[in-house]
Structures are given as C-alpha cells and as structure tokens.
Enzyme design. Structure first.
Site, PDB file in Angstrom:
ATOM      1  N   GLY A 131      59.369  17.548 -12.643  1.00 35.06           N
ATOM      2  CA  GLY A 131      59.589  16.339 -13.414  1.00 35.06           C
ATOM      3  C   GLY A 131      59.899  15.135 -12.524  1.00 35.06           C
ATOM      4  N   SER A 175      55.465  21.146  -8.467  1.00 33.92           N
ATOM      5  CA  SER A 175      55.601  19.714  -8.691  1.00 33.92           C
ATOM      6  C   SER A 175      56.920  19.212  -8.098  1.00 33.92           C
ATOM      7  CB  SER A 175      55.479  19.413 -10.190  1.00 33.92           C
ATOM      8  OG  SER A 175      55.308  18.038 -10.404  1.00 33.92           O
ATOM      9  N   TYR A 176      57.799  18.570  -8.895  1.00 34.76           N
ATOM     10  CA  TYR A 176      59.056  18.088  -8.327  1.00 34.76           C
ATOM     11  C   TYR A 176      59.973  19.244  -7.924  1.00 34.76           C
ATOM     12  CZ  TYR A 176      62.793  14.880  -7.188  1.00 34.76           C
ATOM     13  OH  TYR A 176      63.754  14.171  -6.494  1.00 34.76           O
ATOM     14  N   ASP A 229      44.005  18.673  -7.658  1.00 34.72           N
ATOM     15  CA  ASP A 229      45.154  17.895  -8.100  1.00 34.72           C
ATOM     16  C   ASP A 229      45.224  16.599  -7.313  1.00 34.72           C
ATOM     17  OD1 ASP A 229      47.636  17.045  -9.068  1.00 34.72           O
ATOM     18  OD2 ASP A 229      48.725  18.204  -7.553  1.00 34.72           O
ATOM     19  N   HIS A 243      47.031  20.681 -10.905  1.00 34.12           N
ATOM     20  CA  HIS A 243      48.434  20.555 -10.515  1.00 34.12           C
ATOM     21  C   HIS A 243      49.254  21.801 -10.851  1.00 34.12           C
ATOM     22  CE1 HIS A 243      51.924  18.228  -9.350  1.00 34.12           C
ATOM     23  NE2 HIS A 243      52.503  18.414 -10.514  1.00 34.12           N
TER      24      HIS A 243
END
Length: 492
Positions: A79, A178-179, A416, A469
């Site tokens: 996120g 991701s984050y 991605d 992603h």
C-alpha cells in the site's frame, strides 16, 4: 530424533509440553464454501499493545502437506494501507472466489489448486493497525510509519508463536509484495535483532521473499522511463529527449525541461494499466458491461482479448478504472500517500467487489472471529492511516540480512510498470555480491517461465514472464512452482 539439527532440538526442548493452537481461533465453516477444508484454518486478533488496545488480525492456513515440518510463511501486502486479504483472496490463498453475480451478493468459494498452503503454513496479517480488519482503540495509533509497523509486527510474531508453539521448530520466512518491499526487510531486521537480543520465544527465521517490492527511491524511480521505452510504450525520440533533459535521473525532475518532457511521457502512458501493461484499464462506470466475455460487448479486437489471462480456474478480479501511477515519486516530506488518497491519478485498475462483499458480510465476520462490520469496515486499501516512510532505502537492510546468511528471493513480474523489474535487477546487482548462477531462463512445464540470476550469500533475483505487479494473481502455476522450489532449497 536423528534427523534434527542441534538448533531444532534446542527449540523443541523450549516448547511447552502442551502443543495446541488456540481452539477458539479454529475456523469450522466459511460462508460461501460447502466443501471440506484440506487443512486447518485459524483466525483472530493478537493484541500488540494492551494499554492502547492495538490489535492485529491474522488468518492462518495450515499446510496441506505436512504442517508439522513445512515452513511457516508470513504474507504481507503493501500500500501502505492495503489488506493482506488481497493475497488471500486474489493471489495464493486456499480458495478461488466466484462472484455472486450481483453487487453485495456473497461469492462462492472453490478450492485453489495453486494455493501456497499446498507446501507451507501461511499467516496472512493485516498490518499496521487501521488496515483491513486490524484496529486500535486509540485512533492516534493510525498515524504510523515503517519502523513502528515493523516493531508491532515483530510483537505480533512473538505473541503468535506463543499461542502456536508447535510451529516454533518449523523454518520461518517473511514474504510480501509491493510496499511490503519495505515491510518485509524492516520486519526481518527486527526479528534478527530480537533473536540476537534473546527475545522469547526464539523464532527459527531462515530468510525472506519480496515480489515487485518498493526498495529505493533512486533505483525504483529511475526505472520506469527506460522500462516504458524498452517495452515500446514511448518513442525512441521521446526517450532521447527525456534522457537528455533529465540527465538520466527521472524520479526527481532537475529542471523545467526535465519536468516538461516527463509530462509528455506521463501523457503517453496515461491510459495504461500500470500494474500489467498487457491488461486493459477500462474507464466505464459499469465494469460488467466492458469486461464481458461476449465479443459484442468488448472494446478490444479479438487478438487482444486473452492478453494477461492465466490458468486460474475462476476469474477473481476484473480490471477497471484508473490511471497510471504518477512518474514523479509520490513521497513528500517522508509521508507516503495511501492508495485512496491518490484519487484519479492513482486508483488501481481493479474492482474489489468480491473481497469487499465477502469480508463485510456479518456471517463471514463471525466465522473468522473478526470484529463486526459496524466496528471495523473492511477495505482493500484504506485512507484511515497516516503513514510516514521513515526507514529510508531498503538496500542497507538487504545487505545486512544477506551478509548474515539469511536467504532472500527477490522476484518481479516483468510486465509491471509500477515497480519495474529493471530497477529491481539493478539494485540487487548493486549489492556487489559475486554471481554464482549467471543469468539464465527458468522453466515450468518445459517452457521458459522467466529469468533468474543467483548471487553469493543466498540472494536470488527472479523474473516471471508475462506477470504483472501481483505475480501469483497473473501466473498462479508458475508462482507456486518457484515458491515451492525456493522453500525446498531446490534450483529454480
């Protein structure tokens, strides 16, 4: 006993004689699923701060193979502000979710043949407090950051293993995407620090895994423009223009000319699905109309309709709305905007109707021992938290962890554009380790599934061909293949 290592034996002796997961956390049924669970499921809250009432929610799936010895793997979505039920529902959880057909209707659940619980025990954690089903009685806790999140997640792990002591001797890994490229190494650092400082119980930590992960402002930020050029999304003339104007540095415009040419690039990438450049990103208020398989309703030529499809038995997420992530780094003064705050310039091209309808259903909440909907509403990605990126570059964390012998798999879906594989390949190479497995293809079903390069100190970089992603969502079979091989220590 002959097969146990000295460390495993000592850990085993340290485990209390009563080995049993908390029975009040056992899940006996799930609305929407009529079959038999292939393994035991547990869920509930771990309180990480008694005084403030800060509680983190988890869903635990025992391995379908050998839960007594298979690795325990923690999964984190990013996120910041996104729930790890994203991974559970849309990527590698035990079920595939079939839409109920109408907004708000309860989805139907079917067993997922490519679940990562086929080969490992999986913990899906909503972190930090304020994300997903996790919450605090003190809303000031929703102002947080990398370091506090890592500390809370470490506290969660210590308390979780106290409640599930029978898993203390299992190899333990931390994973995410991701984050979570920030969450994973910062948490791993806390775990190692705890082990070395005598924190109890002692975790049998072996390594970590990051997919399409945020790592370093410069490496990540400078990767997008060359990636777009290499993928044929911007012209060679524009690439030469922006490269000259920005002097090879794209993440932070150095002059007005650089900013102007970056705006040209941004415009040309405007309507792409940044999470998978092969998939469409629709701009219609009615998702069902534009994603229908009926060729009469499709805006795409027939040759493009199957791009990005996977062999997952059921469609789980329909792409819609949104625009590509801004080319300029979104972090301002250390603060990271959460997904909903990005508004029209950053909404993911997705419809999360299935997850939202299921996790905000009263019967589902009861079955998984979560707070009722009127106390905690579930969103895939929330704007409830105020998040600060206060850990800096992750490169120093990776260097420290791998130098101490902890295994690391760094993987990237190669389509991605949010966190391009080119930046990830560059920072893994920048650690300066000797290459012990030169760049080569890796295979699944006798087909090239991607490429890999191995380094000393247990560091591996891996691409997954055609994935976006969220790799297991796009390529579930290939994802289970590299995941299970890596956990087993086999050659990829």
């Amino acid at each position: 006993m002959a097969g146990l290592t000295i460390v495993s034996l000592l850990l085993l002796l340290a485990v209390p004689s009563t080995l049993a997961a908390p029975q009040d956390a056992l899940i006996t049924r799930l609305p929407g699923f009529d079959g038999t669970f292939p393994s035991k499921h547990y869920a509930g809250y771990i309180t990480v701060d008694e005084d403030r009432g800060r509680n983190l929610f988890y869903y635990f799936v025992e391995s379908e193979t050998n839960p007594e010895t298979d690795p325990v793997v923690l999964w984190l979505n990013g996120g910041p502000g996104c729930s790890s039920f994203d991974g559970f529902i849309y990527e590698h959880g035990p079920f595939n979710f079939e839409s109920g057909g109408k907004p708000g209707s309860l989805p139907q659940l079917h067993l997922n043949p490519y679940s990562w619980s086929k080969v490992s025990n999986m913990i899906y954690l909503d972190s930090p407090a304020g994300v997903g089903l996790s919450y605090s009685n003190n809303i000031s806790d929703y102002k947080t950051g990398d370091l506090k999140t890592a500390s809370d997640s470490h506290t969660f792990l210590l308390k979780w293993f106290e409640q599930y002591p029978e898993f203390l001797t299992n190899p333990f890994y931390i994973s995410g995407e991701s984050y979570a490229g920030v969450y994973v190494p910062t948490l791993a650092h806390e775990v190692v620090k705890g082990i070395q400082g005598g924190a109890k119980p002692t975790l049998n930590f072996k390594g970590y895994m990051v997919g399409n992960g945020v790592t370093d402002t410069v490496f990540d930020g400078d990767a997008l423009v060359p990636f777009a050029h290499g993928m044929g999304l911007i012209s060679n003339d524009l690439f030469q223009e922006v490269n000259t104007a920005c002097q090879g540095s794209y993440w932070n415009p150095v002059n007005d000319s650089c900013l102007k040419t970056l705006n040209k690039v941004d415009w040309e990438l405007d309507n792409l699905n940044i999470y998978d450049i092969l998939e469409p990103c629709y701009h219609s208020p009615e998702v069902r109309e534009v994603v229908s398989d009926n060729s009469n309703n499709s805006r795409l030529p027939s040759s493009f309709r199957r791009l990005g499809e996977t062999d997952r038995p059921l469609p789980v997420r329909k792409r819609m709305f949104g625009r590509s992530w801004p080319l300029r780094a979104p972090v301002r003064d250390g603060r990271v905007p959460t997904w909903p705050e990005l508004g029209s310039s950053g909404v993911p091209c997705m419809n999360d109707e299935v997850a939202t309808s299921w996790l905000n259903n009263e019967a589902v909440r009861s079955a998984i021992h979560a707070q009722p909907e009127n106390l905690v509403d579930w969103e895939l990605c929330t704007s409830r938290i105020d998040f600060e990126h206060d850990a800096g570059s992750m490169i120093k964390y990776h260097k420290n962890l791998t130098a101490q012998g902890y295994r690391a798999l760094i993987f990237s879906g190669d389509h991605d554009m949010c966190i391009p594989f080119t930046g990830t390949e560059a920072w893994t190479r920048s650690l300066g380790y000797e290459v012990n497995d030169a760049w080569r293809p890796w295979y699944f079903n006798e087909q090239v599934a991607g490429y890999t390069q191995g380094y000393d100190h247990g560091l591996i970089f891996l691409t997954i061909k055609g994935a976006g992603h969220t790799v297991p969502e796009y390529k579930p079979q290939e994802a289970l293949a590299f995941y299970s091989r890596w956990l087993a220590g086999a050659k990829l």
